[in-house]
Each structure stands twice: as structure tokens, then as C-alpha cells.
Motif scaffolding. Structure first.
Motif, PDB file in Angstrom:
ATOM      1  N   GLY A  15       0.814  -1.217   0.000  1.00  0.00           N
ATOM      2  CA  GLY A  15       0.000   0.000   0.000  1.00  0.00           C
ATOM      3  C   GLY A  15       0.847   1.265   0.000  1.00  0.00           C
ATOM      4  N   TYR A  16       0.173   2.395   0.136  1.00  0.00           N
ATOM      5  CA  TYR A  16       0.846   3.709   0.141  1.00  0.00           C
ATOM      6  C   TYR A  16       1.933   3.759   1.223  1.00  0.00           C
ATOM      7  N   ILE A  17       1.555   3.399   2.438  1.00  0.00           N
ATOM      8  CA  ILE A  17       2.543   3.378   3.525  1.00  0.00           C
ATOM      9  C   ILE A  17       3.378   2.096   3.443  1.00  0.00           C
ATOM     10  N   ASP A  36      -0.466  -9.042   0.434  1.00  0.00           N
ATOM     11  CA  ASP A  36      -1.358  -7.989  -0.075  1.00  0.00           C
ATOM     12  C   ASP A  36      -2.229  -8.568  -1.183  1.00  0.00           C
ATOM     13  N   THR A  39      -5.187  -4.438  -4.265  1.00  0.00           N
ATOM     14  CA  THR A  39      -6.482  -3.827  -4.563  1.00  0.00           C
ATOM     15  C   THR A  39      -6.389  -2.769  -5.667  1.00  0.00           C
ATOM     16  N   ASN A  42      -1.454  -2.201  -7.319  1.00  0.00           N
ATOM     17  CA  ASN A  42      -0.250  -1.563  -6.782  1.00  0.00           C
ATOM     18  C   ASN A  42       0.882  -2.574  -6.692  1.00  0.00           C
ATOM     19  N   MET A  62      -6.903 -11.091   3.114  1.00  0.00           N
ATOM     20  CA  MET A  62      -6.735 -11.273   4.563  1.00  0.00           C
ATOM     21  C   MET A  62      -7.645 -12.382   5.100  1.00  0.00           C
ATOM     22  N   LEU A  80      -1.118  -3.339   8.137  1.00  0.00           N
ATOM     23  CA  LEU A  80      -1.445  -2.063   7.478  1.00  0.00           C
ATOM     24  C   LEU A  80      -2.628  -2.208   6.520  1.00  0.00           C
ATOM     25  N   SER A 121      -1.745  -0.517  12.787  1.00  0.00           N
ATOM     26  CA  SER A 121      -1.777   0.888  12.351  1.00  0.00           C
ATOM     27  C   SER A 121      -3.173   1.454  12.547  1.00  0.00           C
ATOM     28  N   TYR A 148     -14.828   4.327   9.143  1.00  0.00           N
ATOM     29  CA  TYR A 148     -13.392   4.020   9.112  1.00  0.00           C
ATOM     30  C   TYR A 148     -12.774   4.106  10.514  1.00  0.00           C
ATOM     31  N   LYS A 152     -11.381   1.336  13.521  1.00  0.00           N
ATOM     32  CA  LYS A 152     -10.048   1.410  14.150  1.00  0.00           C
ATOM     33  C   LYS A 152     -10.181   1.330  15.678  1.00  0.00           C
ATOM     34  N   ALA A 178      -1.106  10.977   6.316  1.00  0.00           N
ATOM     35  CA  ALA A 178       0.187  10.858   5.640  1.00  0.00           C
ATOM     36  C   ALA A 178       0.331  11.815   4.467  1.00  0.00           C
ATOM     37  N   ARG A 184       3.184   3.368  -4.369  1.00  0.00           N
ATOM     38  CA  ARG A 184       1.724   3.301  -4.600  1.00  0.00           C
ATOM     39  C   ARG A 184       1.199   4.662  -4.130  1.00  0.00           C
ATOM     40  N   ARG A 186      -0.989   7.992  -3.393  1.00  0.00           N
ATOM     41  CA  ARG A 186      -2.387   8.359  -3.070  1.00  0.00           C
ATOM     42  C   ARG A 186      -2.523   9.871  -3.162  1.00  0.00           C
TER      43      ARG A 186
HETATM   44  N1  LIG Z   1      -2.540   7.129   4.687  1.00  0.00           N
HETATM   45  C1  LIG Z   1      -2.863   7.770   5.808  1.00  0.00           C
HETATM   46  O1  LIG Z   1      -2.955   9.009   5.855  1.00  0.00           O
HETATM   47  C2  LIG Z   1      -3.110   6.987   7.069  1.00  0.00           C
HETATM   48  C3  LIG Z   1      -3.322   7.701   8.253  1.00  0.00           C
HETATM   49  C4  LIG Z   1      -3.588   6.992   9.422  1.00  0.00           C
HETATM   50  C5  LIG Z   1      -3.598   5.612   9.407  1.00  0.00           C
HETATM   51  N2  LIG Z   1      -3.391   4.940   8.241  1.00  0.00           N
HETATM   52  C6  LIG Z   1      -3.430   3.484   8.267  1.00  0.00           C
HETATM   53  O2  LIG Z   1      -2.246   2.961   7.677  1.00  0.00           O
HETATM   54  C7  LIG Z   1      -2.549   1.751   6.971  1.00  0.00           C
HETATM   55  C8  LIG Z   1      -2.052   1.845   5.547  1.00  0.00           C
HETATM   56  O3  LIG Z   1      -2.706   2.921   4.876  1.00  0.00           O
HETATM   57  P1  LIG Z   1      -2.337   3.311   3.375  1.00  0.00           P
HETATM   58  O4  LIG Z   1      -2.511   4.759   3.238  1.00  0.00           O
HETATM   59  O5  LIG Z   1      -1.048   2.696   3.021  1.00  0.00           O
HETATM   60  O6  LIG Z   1      -3.536   2.618   2.578  1.00  0.00           O
HETATM   61  P2  LIG Z   1      -3.515   1.782   1.229  1.00  0.00           P
HETATM   62  O7  LIG Z   1      -4.945   1.640   0.796  1.00  0.00           O
HETATM   63  O8  LIG Z   1      -2.568   2.378   0.265  1.00  0.00           O
HETATM   64  O9  LIG Z   1      -2.952   0.394   1.691  1.00  0.00           O
HETATM   65  C9  LIG Z   1      -3.736  -0.678   2.096  1.00  0.00           C
HETATM   66  C10 LIG Z   1      -3.169  -1.939   1.470  1.00  0.00           C
HETATM   67  O10 LIG Z   1      -3.938  -3.042   1.924  1.00  0.00           O
HETATM   68  C11 LIG Z   1      -4.249  -3.883   0.826  1.00  0.00           C
HETATM   69  N3  LIG Z   1      -5.505  -4.546   1.124  1.00  0.00           N
HETATM   70  C12 LIG Z   1      -6.728  -3.962   1.257  1.00  0.00           C
HETATM   71  N4  LIG Z   1      -7.656  -4.875   1.571  1.00  0.00           N
HETATM   72  C13 LIG Z   1      -7.000  -6.074   1.642  1.00  0.00           C
HETATM   73  C14 LIG Z   1      -7.426  -7.398   1.929  1.00  0.00           C
HETATM   74  N5  LIG Z   1      -8.701  -7.669   2.197  1.00  0.00           N
HETATM   75  N6  LIG Z   1      -6.494  -8.385   1.898  1.00  0.00           N
HETATM   76  C15 LIG Z   1      -5.206  -8.114   1.607  1.00  0.00           C
HETATM   77  N7  LIG Z   1      -4.748  -6.876   1.337  1.00  0.00           N
HETATM   78  C16 LIG Z   1      -5.645  -5.867   1.357  1.00  0.00           C
HETATM   79  C17 LIG Z   1      -4.322  -2.955  -0.382  1.00  0.00           C
HETATM   80  O11 LIG Z   1      -4.081  -3.629  -1.608  1.00  0.00           O
HETATM   81  C18 LIG Z   1      -3.245  -1.932  -0.060  1.00  0.00           C
HETATM   82  O12 LIG Z   1      -2.011  -2.333  -0.593  1.00  0.00           O
HETATM   83  C19 LIG Z   1      -4.057   1.555   7.092  1.00  0.00           C
HETATM   84  O13 LIG Z   1      -4.317   0.664   8.141  1.00  0.00           O
HETATM   85  C20 LIG Z   1      -4.548   2.940   7.436  1.00  0.00           C
HETATM   86  O14 LIG Z   1      -5.759   2.887   8.152  1.00  0.00           O
HETATM   87  C21 LIG Z   1      -3.143   5.593   7.076  1.00  0.00           C
END
Ligand SMILES: NC(=O)c1ccc[n+]([C@@H]2O[C@H](COP(=O)([O-])OP(=O)(O)OC[C@H]3O[C@@H](n4cnc5c(N)ncnc54)[C@H](O)[C@@H]3O)[C@@H](O)[C@H]2O)c1
Length: 334
Positions: A15-17, A36, A39, A42, A62, A80, A121, A148, A152, A178, A184, A186
Motif C-alpha cells: 500500500g501507500y505506507i 497484499d 487492490t 499496486n 486477509m 497495514l 496501524s 473508518y 479502528k 500521511a 503506490r 495516493r
Molecule cells: N494514509 C494515511 O494518511 C493513514 C493515516 C492513518 C492511518 N493509516 C493506516 O495505515 C494503513 C495503511 O494505509 P495506506 O494509506 O497505506 O492505505 P492503502 O490503501 O494504500 O494500503 C492498504 C493496502 O492493503 C491492501 N488490502 C486492502 N484490503 C486487503 C485485503 N482484504 N487483503 C489483503 N490486502 C488488502 C491494499 O491492496 C493496499 O495495498 C491503514 O491501516 C490505514 O488505516 C493511514
């Protein structure tokens, strides 16, 4: 006693993070398995890291993870994955609860008696709408507004209820919103979105301009996660909750616009009186600073500049479109 750092499983590692964390850990020589379901198509990192012997990609949902990985093989699991942010969890409410609550709960039930570190996270969105702008600390009352954030809080409570009833060593990180570059990308995140629209000379509509929030560069999440998996004194992180960010990166949307506007003349801004997102919170990061080093954390200006430069070169154009979820970007909402 738990055995020391061995192999790390990152669920949502593409994912992004996640993709920034995976790269950071590989740079540091750690062994990482990334799980992963891609979705958002990525797969950039999957291709790039394919030949790195410390990296393994495991494709899957998952819901079926325990048939695809052996949790006991890992010293650390970082979770994550999920449907992330208000718009997508509002649009796919039932599915988001299934993924963000039921599937994550199931994983926790399966690992809670294994002697490993688990990092969840969470988000500062859990603070929701506060009565004033006094900085929120970890022990303050949570007021999640969205599906959402409610999911959490649900998972946080589940984890914390397991103290004295489990063998794992969990840590909860409440991430700030973030910003910054990632394989990836966003653009449904405030700083990234605002900077892109302005860099491309598009008209930007701002909702809730005076709402405050903390922001944090993606690479700094990786930095904190690295410090957490390499920490010597686990008492400092066991069943602990940390806000992740720095005080200086608390900002209002108007303030972010002011900073971006230093890079471009005649920006096209429309201020809307409509409210899309009432969250308004400033966050206190002193607990994080007491345990981890945050000296190298990156500023909002740094993130604005790197995004501005990339976008000006026409890199990252349609990254918020997913085949599965359509165009999920609504507006500047984590
Ligand atoms: N980006 C932010 O600003 C932010 C802020 C606070 C917390 N978070 C938390 O950090 C974590 C990562 O966020 P992100 O921005 O990288 O989001 P993201 O959507 O880019 O990453 C999520 C990843 O999970 C994968 N995924 C989703 N559903 C799935 C499933 N059922 N099975 C397997 N893989 C699955 C997706 O393919 C993706 O790679 C999340 O838990 C989010 O809640 C993010």
C-alpha cells in the motif's frame, strides 16, 4: 522471552505506507514478507523487489491469510491492510466492516497466543471532532466520526482487552494523515491532493478550510516502525498506544494552502462553505518522543516540494483509480 528480530510479515505491504515501509526495511537489511491483495493494481514494488533475496511477496486476501502464511514463522507482524479512509468505507460500508473489523479481529485471535510482536496501524482520526484545539494525547477520549475510524477504535479495544490474556506483544500506532511520495501513490490525502491540483494549475475547491489535523511523511512512519521492531526494551512498547507525528506538523487546511502558494503565483482556489469533513483536532506527540527519536522527521514543506516537483514532471496522473472500486477519490479526506 520472545526471540529477537527474525522475519517480518507486513500485511498490506504494497500500500501507500506499506510499500515505503518494505523498501525502508530492505534498505536496513531486514527480511520482509509482504502480504497484499493488490487492490489498486499496486504492484510496483513487487516487480522492483522481485530479485531481492530478503523480500517475498505473498498474494492473497486477509480472509484466507492463515492458509497462506504460518504466523509462527515471524518475529514481527505489522498490519497495514484494509479499506482506508472515509470515502471508501462510506461507499462500501458493509465490506469495510467485514475487512477492517472481522478479518483483522480473526487475525488477532489467531496470533494472540504466539510469542511475537504485533503492530497495528490505527489513526489520529479516532480523535474526531474535539471541543477545542488543545492537543489530544493518547489517553484522551476518542470520538470517531466515520465508519473508518469506528473500526479502528473497535480493533484498538480488542487488542487492549487482551493484556494479561495473551502471549503476543502488541503496539498500536495512531498515524497522522500521511503525505509524501510512495511507489503506490495516493492523492486523496490533503497535502498530496492540494499540491497536485495547484502544480497542475487546476482549480482547487477547499472544504472545511479552518479544520486542523496532524500530518506525517510516509517515510517517517517507516522510520518509527523500524525503531519499534529494533527496540531493546520491549516493556516500552508492549500494549502501548502512540500518536505518530510531530507537533510542528499540526496544520489547518488554509495553512497548507499558504505554504503551497509560495511555489506558484495566481493559484485557483474556491473556498466552499459546505462541510464535507468535520474532523478537527490537534495532536500531542510527547509520548512518542519519550520512547522514539523523531529528530529526522520531515516537514510539510518538504513533502509539498517533492510532490510539486514530481507532478510538474507529469508523474503520477491517475493513481486514485482502482478497477475494483472505481474512482474512490472524493476530496482531501484520509
Ligand atoms: N494514509 C494515511 O494518511 C493513514 C493515516 C492513518 C492511518 N493509516 C493506516 O495505515 C494503513 C495503511 O494505509 P495506506 O494509506 O497505506 O492505505 P492503502 O490503501 O494504500 O494500503 C492498504 C493496502 O492493503 C491492501 N488490502 C486492502 N484490503 C486487503 C485485503 N482484504 N487483503 C489483503 N490486502 C488488502 C491494499 O491492496 C493496499 O495495498 C491503514 O491501516 C490505514 O488505516 C493511514
Amino acid at each position: 522471552m520472545k526471540s529477537s528480530l527474525n522475519k517480518i510479515l507486513i500485511i498490506g505491504g504494497e500500500g501507500y505506507i506499506g510499500s515505503v515501509v518494505v523498501n525502508y526495511f530492505l534498505e536496513k537489511g531486514l527480511k520482509v514478507d509482504s502480504f497484499d491483495n493488490l487492490t489498486y493494481k499496486n504492484f510496483n514494488n513487487v516487480v522492483t523487489n522481485n530479485y531481492n533475496k530478503n523480500y517475498k511477496f505473498i498474494y492473497g486476501e486477509m480472509s484466507e491469510i492463515d492458509s497462506l502464511v504460518k504466523f509462527k514463522d515471524y518475529s514481527h507482524i505489522i498490519l497495514l491492510a484494509g479499506l482506508v479512509g472515509d470515502p471508501i468505507t462510506k461507499k462500501y460500508k458493509d465490506l469495510s466492516i467485514k475487512i477492517n473489523e472481522n478479518q483483522i479481529s480473526n487475525i488477532i485471535s489467531k496470533i494472540k497466543n504466539i510469542n511475537l510482536n504485533f503492530i497495528f496501524s490505527s489513526t489520529c482520526s479516532n480523535y474526531g471532532l474535539r471541543d477545542d484545539l488543545s492537543p489530544a494525547s493518547e489517553s484522551d477520549k476518542l470520538k470517531p466520526l466515520s465508519t473508518y475510524a469506528k473500526s479502528k477504535v473497535f480493533i484498538e479495544k480488542k487488542i487492549l482487552s487482551l493484556a494479561e490474556k495473551s502471549n503476543f506483544i502488541p503496539t498500536i500506532f495512531r498515524f497522522s494523515t500521511a503525505f509524501g511520495l510512495s511507489p503506490r501513490m495516493r492523492f486523496d490525502l490533503t497535502i498530496n491532493q492540494f499540491t497536485r491540483e495547484i502544480a497542475l494549475d487546476r482549480k482547487l475547491k477547499i472544504y472545511d478550510k479552518d479544520t486542523w489535523r496532524p500530518y506525517c511523511h510516509v517515510r517517517d512512519f517507516a522510520n518509527i516502525l523500524y525503531q519499534c521492531v529494533t527496540i531493546e526494551d520491549e516493556k516500552k512498547i508492549k500494549f502501548e498506544v502512540f500518536n505518530v507525528g510531530i507537533d510542528e506538523n499540526n496544520a489547518s487546511k488554509s495553512e497548507i494552502i499558504n505554504r503551497i502558494s509560495k511555489l506558484k503565483k495566481n493559484i485557483k482556489i474556491e473556498i466552499s462553505n459546505e462541510s464535507l469533513d468535520k474532523r478537527n483536532y490537534v495532536v500531542d506527540f510527547s509520548k512518542l518522543k519519550n520512547v522514539f527519536s523523531v529528530e529526522e522527521f520531515l516537514s510539510i514543506e518538504f513533502g509539498i516540494l517533492e510532490i510539486f516537483n514530481m507532478v510538474s514532471k507529469n508523474i503520477f496522473t491517475d493513481s486514485e483509480t482502482s478497477e475494483k472500486y472505481g474512482n474512490y477519490m472524493v476530496s482531501n479526506i484520509e
